[in-house]
Scaffold this active site. Structure first.
Site, PDB file in Angstrom:
ATOM      1  CB  CYS A 147      -1.712  26.795  12.619  1.00 28.32           C
ATOM      2  SG  CYS A 147      -0.515  28.779  12.775  1.00 28.32           S
ATOM      3  CG  ASP A 151       1.386 -12.198 -10.233  1.00 31.53           C
ATOM      4  OD1 ASP A 151       1.443 -13.511 -10.283  1.00 31.53           O
ATOM      5  OD2 ASP A 151       0.747 -12.137 -11.190  1.00 31.53           O
ATOM      6  CG  ASP A 207      -1.350  -8.405 -12.580  1.00 32.41           C
ATOM      7  OD1 ASP A 207      -0.605  -9.671 -11.799  1.00 32.41           O
ATOM      8  OD2 ASP A 207      -1.839  -8.875 -14.309  1.00 32.41           O
TER       9      ASP A 207
END
Length: 747
Positions: free
Chosen positions: A23, A434, A635
């Site tokens: 479907c 980082d 970040d």
């Protein structure tokens, strides 16, 4: 959910009426066939479709295309998810009623067919006629949706699971009805007129029961999303012209002044203007301790106020709130396709036509080789092939596991933006971290203040230091101010204040000149510093701490150590990653001395200092060229290029918006321990997908030949269509059930 880019609109719609993986393939192909649609996709597990189309295309055109083959799109309504949930609930209730009635009517058919069939010693008078009367409503009323959907598919040259069910039960019923009405056709040829009313009816009952269980199980897979949506209050109290008014949360606009009472959920993001309280922000930060809110503090939608009350100004409403963004990310991830799912979709698209061909070949083979009862066996085996070969298990194998995996991640503060990253993360063998804000807190803080011995009045000197740093614009000055304010120190009056570029600041208080800055400033001022303070300053610098000097016009009065603290969990998380056999690298723009000190604190062997943002991305490429699957964790805006380059990109939730936009995963907390958990979640989810696909394929590889009658020549076994229907239903439920085991997994 809609985004617009260069005259393109990309929008996600709930889909109604999908019953199998085929479907989903049909809906996707119909959407793609609409002129002006550039791309489209459908997720069967969460019943949604997305389309990327020109702004000249209307949502009604998309809806009509889908309706043409028996499905529907929810478009142009205020709350499409609510409409979909109501439609799904109505469908579930209807399915439950159909299943109950199909089971009730099928039971006597089975009893008559097995124990009182015509021709036996205990034959029930008019037994075949009674079975036909009971089977007709089961097949054509309770099972009518299979026939209507199959017809709509056939009009467009498509086929799905409904096609298989309609063909198998329809042929079985018509053949049985013919034998009931005109048994002489067979009797004249010396054969018994067999009927299969019980097979036709029980197949409908079993498939309905399987669908009912599947719907119930699928609703559990999206429970994480429902929990997130439940964090949004329905109404909110605002202040207009000094009067408190309650309005729906959807009507809140930026600038509205909102009242929050004890125990209430905060409806939108904003900034407090009056009052104070403690707010439970665990759903955003993951921290169990409530956060104090005073004037000027940020508050976020979905967080829960504790005992106090306050007033705040709305800053972000609707889809712009952090909670809305989290919900949007979870929805997109649950609707996205893992690479393996794209292959499964192709298989599901051709599966039904192939099965129909196999059923026809089975019929022909039995007619040619079946001997005395060739037609009866030909019919029985071809019907059984159509019944057992449902592609539902295949279609559910990947999306249900992805939905549960993404939901499990959301419950554990790991937001996964797409299925590809979830599927790939378990292969990661190199992780780049980082330093600032990822390994460290990202906020410089005073670790120590050491005063020179014999200062006549340290409290006055402290007041002068606070006054000078309060007026300084240097980033480190804030750390000193925060420390002194905690010690309840007050500011001294300053008669003059000067900033000395690259060195620090100078001020006069009560006729005495004071200096705050680096060693160059102290040297230029020609003030005396004790040997003890010199030795201590050198030690701090070796430990990657910045030293700030505070002096009057004769002596250094104090030295201050400032450091960006390493998070308490960083060392533990890095050790876990290394134990998993993953190489961990730290990249930082900081100096080599600081980088070496931080690496030593956290047990890192690989690090690079003084790295520019573009060099981070180049380092990712370098590792990829060595054949590594690289994850980048950052970040800041300076990490966005490297995040985009990495195979798996992870943003810290308290970082920049750009980093979170680029990253495929976001950790809502700043705890690096979430990274090993995310990798474990990926591993478990991929393992579940493989298990699901294995059983779905094995089921069809074994089931279809057995249904076709390959065992008949060996031991005379022919699979009954009733058992085939039960096996088909069980296969779908088992796949969903296996996926739901992820919910109980401990990360």
């Amino acid at each position: 959910m809609e985004t617009t880019i260069e005259n393109h609109i990309k929008q996600t719609f709930p889909v109604l009426g999908m019953t199998c993986a085929a479907c989903a393939v049909s809906v996707e192909s119909m959407l793609k066939s609409v002129k002006g649609v550039h791309d489209a996709g459908v997720n069967y597990a969460n019943q949604t479709a997305w389309a990327d189309y020109d702004d000249s295309v209307t949502t009604t055109e998309l809806q009509n295309a889908v309706r043409a083959i028996g499905y529907d799109l929810v478009v142009d309504v205020e709350d499409p998810q609510q409409v979909q949930q109501e439609a799904q609930l109505a469908h579930y209730n209807e399915l439950k009623n159909r299943t109950i009635w199909a089971s009730v009517l099928s039971l006597p058919i089975v009893i008559i067919g097995m124990f009182f069939m015509e021709g036996s010693a205990r034959a029930l008078p008019y037994g075949n006629w009674i079975m036909m009367a009971l089977a007709a409503p089961v097949v054509f009323i309770l099972g009518r949706s299979f026939f209507t959907n199959a017809f709509k598919q056939a009009r467009h040259g498509r086929a799905n699971m409904d096609t298989l069910v309609a063909l198998s039960t329809g042929i079985a019923f018509i053949f049985s009805a013919f034998n009931t009405i005109y048994p002489e056709f067979w009797h004249a040829r010396g054969l018994h007129a067999h009927v299969y009313f019980e097979a036709a009816a029980v197949v409908i009952a079993f498939i309905s029961l399987g669908k009912l269980m599947e719907e119930k199980a699928k609703s559990n897979t999206s429970s994480a999303l429902k929990k997130l949506m439940g964090l949004q209050p329905k109404t909110v109290t605002i202040i207009q012209d000094g009067i408190e008014t309650e309005i729906p949360v959807a009507e809140v606009k930026v600038g509205h002044i909102i009242v929050i009472k004890p125990g209430e959920k905060i409806p939108v993001d904003g900034v407090t203007t009056n009052g104070n309280s403690f707010v439970d922000e665990s759903m955003i930060s993951g921290e169990p301790v409530a956060v104090e809110k005073t004037k000027g503090e940020k508050v976020f939608a979905g967080t829960i106020n504790q005992k106090g009350s306050f007033v705040f100004e709305a800053k972000k409403v609707g889809g712009d709130t952090i909670l809305a963004q989290i919900i949007k990310m979870v929805q997109q991830a649950q609707g996205s396709k893992a690479p393996v799912q794209k292959l499964v979709d192709k298989i599901a698209g051709i599966f039904v036509p192939v099965v129909i061909v196999i059923a026809i070949l089975t019929f022909v083979a039995w007619m040619l080789l079946g001997g005395e009862n060739a037609f009866t066996h030909a019919l029985l085996t071809s019907v059984t092939v159509l019944v057992i070969a449902c592609p539902c298990a295949l279609g559910l194998a990947t999306p249900t596991a992805i939905m549960v995996g993404v939901g499990k991640g959301a419950e554990n503060n790991i937001l996964i933006k797409d299925a590809e990253s979830l599927e790939l993360a378990h292969k990661v063998n190199a992780i780049i971290l980082d330093k600032t804000g990822t390994i460290t807190e990202g906020k410089p803080a005073v670790t120590q203040i050491i005063w020179e011995k014999g200062i006549p009045d340290q409290s006055i000197a402290g007041q002068v230091l606070l006054a000078m740093e309060s007026r300084s614009e240097h980033p480190l000055a804030e750390a000193v101010v925060n420390r002194l304010k905690k010690e309840q120190i007050q500011k001294a009056p300053l008669q003059s204040f000067d900033s000395i570029t690259g060195q620090g600041v100078r001020a006069v208080s009560n006729g005495i000149t004071y200096f705050v800055g680096n060693k160059n400033l102290i040297s230029a001022a020609a003030v005396v510093i004790s040997e003890e303070l010199i030795a201590l300053a050198e030690k701090w610098q070796q430990d990657a701490q910045t030293v700030v000097y505070f002096a009057d016009n004769r002596n250094v009065l104090a030295i201050i150590a400032i450091a960006d603290k390493v998070k308490e969990t960083s060392r533990q998380a890095i050790a876990k990653l290394q134990d998993m056999g993953i190489e961990v690298y730290m990249l930082t723009g900081d100096n080599k001395q600081t980088a070496a000190a931080v690496a030593g604190q956290i047990g890192l062997h690989h690090y690079k200092a003084e790295v520019m943002p573009s060099e981070k991305a180049a380092f990712v490429k370098q590792l990829q060229a060595e054949g590594k699957i690289v994850a980048m964790v950052g970040d800041g805006i300076n990490d966005s290029h490297a995040l985009a380059q990495a195979d798996v990109s992870i943003a810290m939730g308290k970082g920049s918006d750009i980093a979170m936009d680029v990253a495929k995963m976001t950790l809502i907390t700043s705890d690096l321990n979430m990274i090993p958990k995310a990798l474990k979640l990926s591993s478990k989810t991929v393992k579940t997908i493989r298990q699901n696909l294995f059983w779905a394929f094995i089921y069809n590889l074994i089931g279809i030949p057995v249904a076709a009658g390959v065992l008949y020549s060996v031991n005379g076994f022919l699979l009954d269509p009733m058992l085939a229907g039960a096996a088909m239903a069980l296969s779908s439920v088992s796949v969903v059930g296996n996926s739901l085991r992820l919910k109980a997994m401990k990360l």
